[in-house]
Design a protein around this motif. Structure first.
Motif, PDB file in Angstrom:
ATOM      1  N   TYR A  30      -7.557  -3.774 -16.450  1.00 26.13           N
ATOM      2  CA  TYR A  30      -7.214  -5.197 -16.461  1.00 26.13           C
ATOM      3  C   TYR A  30      -7.094  -5.726 -15.028  1.00 26.13           C
ATOM      4  N   THR A  31      -7.736  -6.865 -14.766  1.00 32.12           N
ATOM      5  CA  THR A  31      -7.622  -7.513 -13.458  1.00 32.12           C
ATOM      6  C   THR A  31      -6.806  -8.792 -13.631  1.00 32.12           C
ATOM      7  N   PRO A  32      -5.575  -8.836 -13.111  1.00 33.80           N
ATOM      8  CA  PRO A  32      -4.726 -10.016 -13.315  1.00 33.80           C
ATOM      9  C   PRO A  32      -5.201 -11.214 -12.495  1.00 33.80           C
ATOM     10  N   ASP A  33      -4.760 -12.404 -12.902  1.00 34.64           N
ATOM     11  CA  ASP A  33      -5.129 -13.628 -12.179  1.00 34.64           C
ATOM     12  C   ASP A  33      -4.407 -13.718 -10.837  1.00 34.64           C
ATOM     13  N   SER A  34      -3.238 -13.095 -10.754  1.00 31.06           N
ATOM     14  CA  SER A  34      -2.510 -13.086  -9.480  1.00 31.06           C
ATOM     15  C   SER A  34      -1.976 -11.677  -9.239  1.00 31.06           C
ATOM     16  N   LEU A  35      -1.888 -11.328  -7.967  1.00 29.68           N
ATOM     17  CA  LEU A  35      -1.434  -9.977  -7.608  1.00 29.68           C
ATOM     18  C   LEU A  35      -0.262 -10.098  -6.638  1.00 29.68           C
ATOM     19  N   VAL A  36       0.911  -9.680  -7.097  1.00 29.29           N
ATOM     20  CA  VAL A  36       2.104  -9.805  -6.253  1.00 29.29           C
ATOM     21  C   VAL A  36       2.117  -8.712  -5.178  1.00 29.29           C
ATOM     22  N   HIS A  37       2.689  -9.062  -4.028  1.00 32.65           N
ATOM     23  CA  HIS A  37       2.880  -8.129  -2.903  1.00 32.65           C
ATOM     24  C   HIS A  37       1.570  -7.589  -2.320  1.00 32.65           C
ATOM     25  N   ARG A  38       0.503  -8.345  -2.492  1.00 31.26           N
ATOM     26  CA  ARG A  38      -0.766  -7.942  -1.866  1.00 31.26           C
ATOM     27  C   ARG A  38      -1.442  -9.132  -1.181  1.00 31.26           C
ATOM     28  N   ASP A  39      -0.643 -10.121  -0.773  1.00 30.66           N
ATOM     29  CA  ASP A  39      -1.201 -11.314  -0.121  1.00 30.66           C
ATOM     30  C   ASP A  39      -1.944 -10.971   1.166  1.00 30.66           C
ATOM     31  N   ASP A  40      -1.364 -10.084   1.990  1.00 30.45           N
ATOM     32  CA  ASP A  40      -2.002  -9.740   3.270  1.00 30.45           C
ATOM     33  C   ASP A  40      -3.371  -9.118   3.052  1.00 30.45           C
ATOM     34  N   GLN A  41      -3.446  -8.208   2.085  1.00 28.03           N
ATOM     35  CA  GLN A  41      -4.717  -7.531   1.826  1.00 28.03           C
ATOM     36  C   GLN A  41      -5.743  -8.493   1.212  1.00 28.03           C
ATOM     37  N   ALA A  73      -7.752  -3.395  -8.003  1.00 28.65           N
ATOM     38  CA  ALA A  73      -7.370  -4.695  -8.574  1.00 28.65           C
ATOM     39  C   ALA A  73      -7.627  -5.826  -7.582  1.00 28.65           C
ATOM     40  N   VAL A  74      -7.249  -5.622  -6.316  1.00 29.63           N
ATOM     41  CA  VAL A  74      -7.448  -6.660  -5.292  1.00 29.63           C
ATOM     42  C   VAL A  74      -8.935  -6.899  -5.048  1.00 29.63           C
ATOM     43  N   THR A  75      -9.688  -5.806  -4.932  1.00 33.07           N
ATOM     44  CA  THR A  75     -11.121  -5.931  -4.639  1.00 33.07           C
ATOM     45  C   THR A  75     -11.845  -6.663  -5.767  1.00 33.07           C
ATOM     46  N   GLY A 203     -18.123   1.338   8.127  1.00 26.33           N
ATOM     47  CA  GLY A 203     -16.732   0.994   8.443  1.00 26.33           C
ATOM     48  C   GLY A 203     -16.602  -0.098   9.493  1.00 26.33           C
ATOM     49  N   GLU A 204     -17.399  -1.162   9.356  1.00 23.43           N
ATOM     50  CA  GLU A 204     -17.309  -2.266  10.326  1.00 23.43           C
ATOM     51  C   GLU A 204     -15.923  -2.899  10.300  1.00 23.43           C
ATOM     52  N   GLU A 205     -15.337  -2.958   9.097  1.00 18.71           N
ATOM     53  CA  GLU A 205     -13.960  -3.458   8.931  1.00 18.71           C
ATOM     54  C   GLU A 205     -13.198  -2.468   8.055  1.00 18.71           C
ATOM     55  N   GLU A 206     -11.901  -2.318   8.323  1.00 17.82           N
ATOM     56  CA  GLU A 206     -11.069  -1.426   7.506  1.00 17.82           C
ATOM     57  C   GLU A 206      -9.802  -2.141   7.070  1.00 17.82           C
ATOM     58  N   ILE A 207      -9.409  -1.925   5.817  1.00 16.76           N
ATOM     59  CA  ILE A 207      -8.164  -2.505   5.289  1.00 16.76           C
ATOM     60  C   ILE A 207      -7.346  -1.378   4.665  1.00 16.76           C
ATOM     61  N   ILE A 208      -6.089  -1.264   5.067  1.00 16.86           N
ATOM     62  CA  ILE A 208      -5.203  -0.213   4.553  1.00 16.86           C
ATOM     63  C   ILE A 208      -4.228  -0.821   3.543  1.00 16.86           C
ATOM     64  N   PHE A 209      -4.072  -0.147   2.405  1.00 19.10           N
ATOM     65  CA  PHE A 209      -3.116  -0.570   1.372  1.00 19.10           C
ATOM     66  C   PHE A 209      -1.913   0.364   1.390  1.00 19.10           C
ATOM     67  N   PRO A 210      -0.733  -0.114   1.823  1.00 13.85           N
ATOM     68  CA  PRO A 210       0.456   0.752   1.820  1.00 13.85           C
ATOM     69  C   PRO A 210       0.989   0.947   0.402  1.00 13.85           C
ATOM     70  N   PRO A 211       1.758   2.022   0.154  1.00 13.24           N
ATOM     71  CA  PRO A 211       2.354   2.214  -1.177  1.00 13.24           C
ATOM     72  C   PRO A 211       3.356   1.108  -1.487  1.00 13.24           C
ATOM     73  N   TYR A 212       3.565   0.840  -2.773  1.00 15.86           N
ATOM     74  CA  TYR A 212       4.612  -0.090  -3.210  1.00 15.86           C
ATOM     75  C   TYR A 212       5.965   0.613  -3.178  1.00 15.86           C
ATOM     76  N   ASP A 213       7.033  -0.155  -2.933  1.00 12.87           N
ATOM     77  CA  ASP A 213       8.371   0.415  -3.123  1.00 12.87           C
ATOM     78  C   ASP A 213       8.858   0.075  -4.535  1.00 12.87           C
ATOM     79  N   ALA A 214      10.021   0.584  -4.907  1.00 16.76           N
ATOM     80  CA  ALA A 214      10.520   0.424  -6.289  1.00 16.76           C
ATOM     81  C   ALA A 214      10.696  -1.055  -6.655  1.00 16.76           C
TER      82      ALA A 214
END
Length: 411
Positions: A30-41, A73-75, A203-214
């Motif tokens: 499932y791909t949601p319409d909005s993704l919380v805590h991933r605005d930067d990515q 999900a973000v991609t 790898g012209e550009e790289e994006i890192i996704f950090p783990p979520y906290d609780a």
């Protein structure tokens, strides 16, 4: 008679009041319409891909992060929005998503890509060069920007990086179309195995996704639960408990969503109107057992024999078994099924691999002047694991095998 009773059972189950509104929103697909805590990515990815809306070729991108950090999900979310915006501007912008765990060969990848554009390419039989030529010819029929998302890209390069080399240089052969690639991986080190030319272009550009906290996982679950469950279907401790369990797994939101879904399924089977704390604990146990069973199923035969050696010792009263004891039983099993006997050192390495997979727990202990050894404790349920081991036809003859348990075997 059997069908009637089953018919009655299905009818009875259907009459139970469901607690789900839409269970699918708790699945990985499932791909949601909005993704919380991933605005930067999201912003980083969109700022790179916006070139496509100007008719230019976006840079190739590599996206890294542990399982369940929102990469896929973000991609996919940004890809869907990019296609929508392109359509509203009258631009042809096509985003193609492929999972390299499933499509893991150069031929299958190119055949799938070509099929996405309406060309019927057989899944086997053509020379790979012919499929690549067909793909180029197909996409170059019109002015368009094609974004290829290769999820779990590290699985693909285990079989060679020729296809990535060719795709990363495809634009030099195109007149109308433009191609950009996004590689998504859980493995931060996979580029070490790439040809340097592929590595620099991919790898012209790289994006890192950090783990979520609780807390972040809790927010994600609250958002999905509102769509997935009926009002008041969740006890107040359910989401915090799911979030806490998943936070222990390196911030894995997928794990949290699985827990929330499976807990609901368990509650429904019990004909409960609410999901409670006990259902989450039951879901945690079930998911862990399912994970371990899947890992055991895919082990090489020699690793299965080493694992079964530990289980036989455990069944005979050994709690903390040593590698020497395991090796003695392992040798007997190999002789029984006519398998090559590995060295004790190699079997010790196999035990270390099983330890890393969480199937056993191996601890190095000192035996004083007798040196050091590893003590091994099983970390999996014996009955279900044994059942999976005997699915392997090579181990089936060992089902009723009784080892000779002596300090030293004279074979």
């Amino acid at each position: 008679m059997q069908s009637k009773s089953l018919d009655g059972l299905f009818q009875e189950l259907l009459e139970n009041e469901p607690i789900f509104k839409n269970k699918e929103v708790l699945r990985h697909s499932y791909t949601p319409d909005s993704l919380v805590h991933r605005d930067d990515q999201i912003n980083s990815l969109a700022s790179i891909l916006v070139s496509a809306l100007r008719g230019d070729t976006p840079s190739n991108i590599l996206i890294y992060g542990k399982t369940g950090t929102g990469k896929t999900a973000v991609t996919r979310h940004v890809g869907i929005e990019l296609e929508r915006k392109g359509e509203s501007l009258g631009l042809s912008c096509k985003v193609v998503y492929l999972n390299c765990e499933v499509i893991d060969t150069q031929y299958r990848l190119l055949a799938n890509l070509t099929r996405q554009f309406g060309e019927d390419v057989p899944m086997t039989g053509w020379p790979t060069d012919q499929v690549f030529f067909k793909f180029k010819e197909t996409i170059d029929n019109e002015r368009q920007v094609v974004i290829i998302i290769l999820d779990e890209i590290d699985k693909l390069i285990k079989k060679g990086d020729d296809v990535l080399y060719n795709l990363s240089r495809i634009n030099t052969d195109l007149e109308k179309a433009k191609v950009s690639m996004i590689g998504v991986s859980n493995d931060l080190k996979f580029t070490e195995f790439l040809d340097p030319r592929v590595k620099s272009s991919l790898g012209e550009e790289e994006i890192i996704f950090p783990p979520y906290d609780a807390d972040q996982i809790s927010d994600i679950l609250h958002e999905r639960a509102q769509i997935a469950y009926k009002p008041d279907a969740l006890d107040e401790m359910v989401i915090p408990l799911c979030a806490a369990f998943a936070a222990q797994e390196h911030g894995d939101a997928r794990r949290a969503l699985d827990l929330l879904r499976v807990a609901g399924e368990i509650a429904e089977r019990e004909n409960k109107s609410r999901v409670e704390e006990q259902h989450v604990k039951g879901a945690q146990e079930k998911i862990e057992i399912d994970r371990v069973i899947e890992v055991v199923r895919t082990l090489p035969t020699q690793s299965k024999l080493a694992l079964y050696s530990v289980m036989l010792l455990r069944n005979n009263g050994y709690k903390n078994v040593t590698t020497g004891e395991v090796y003695n039983v392992y040798r007997q099993l190999c002789l029984q099924v006519d398998m090559d006997i590995l060295t004790q050192r190699r079997v010790t390495d196999l035990m270390s691999e099983l330890d890393m997979l969480g199937i056993v727990n191996a601890v190095v202990v000192s035996k004083g002047r007798y040196g050091r050894t590893k003590e091994i404790v099983l970390s999996v349920p014996i009955n279900s694991t044994k059942k999976v081991l005997f699915e392997d036809y090579r181990l089936k003859p060992l089902e009723f095998f009784k080892p000779v348990l002596t300090t030293q075997l004279h074979l």
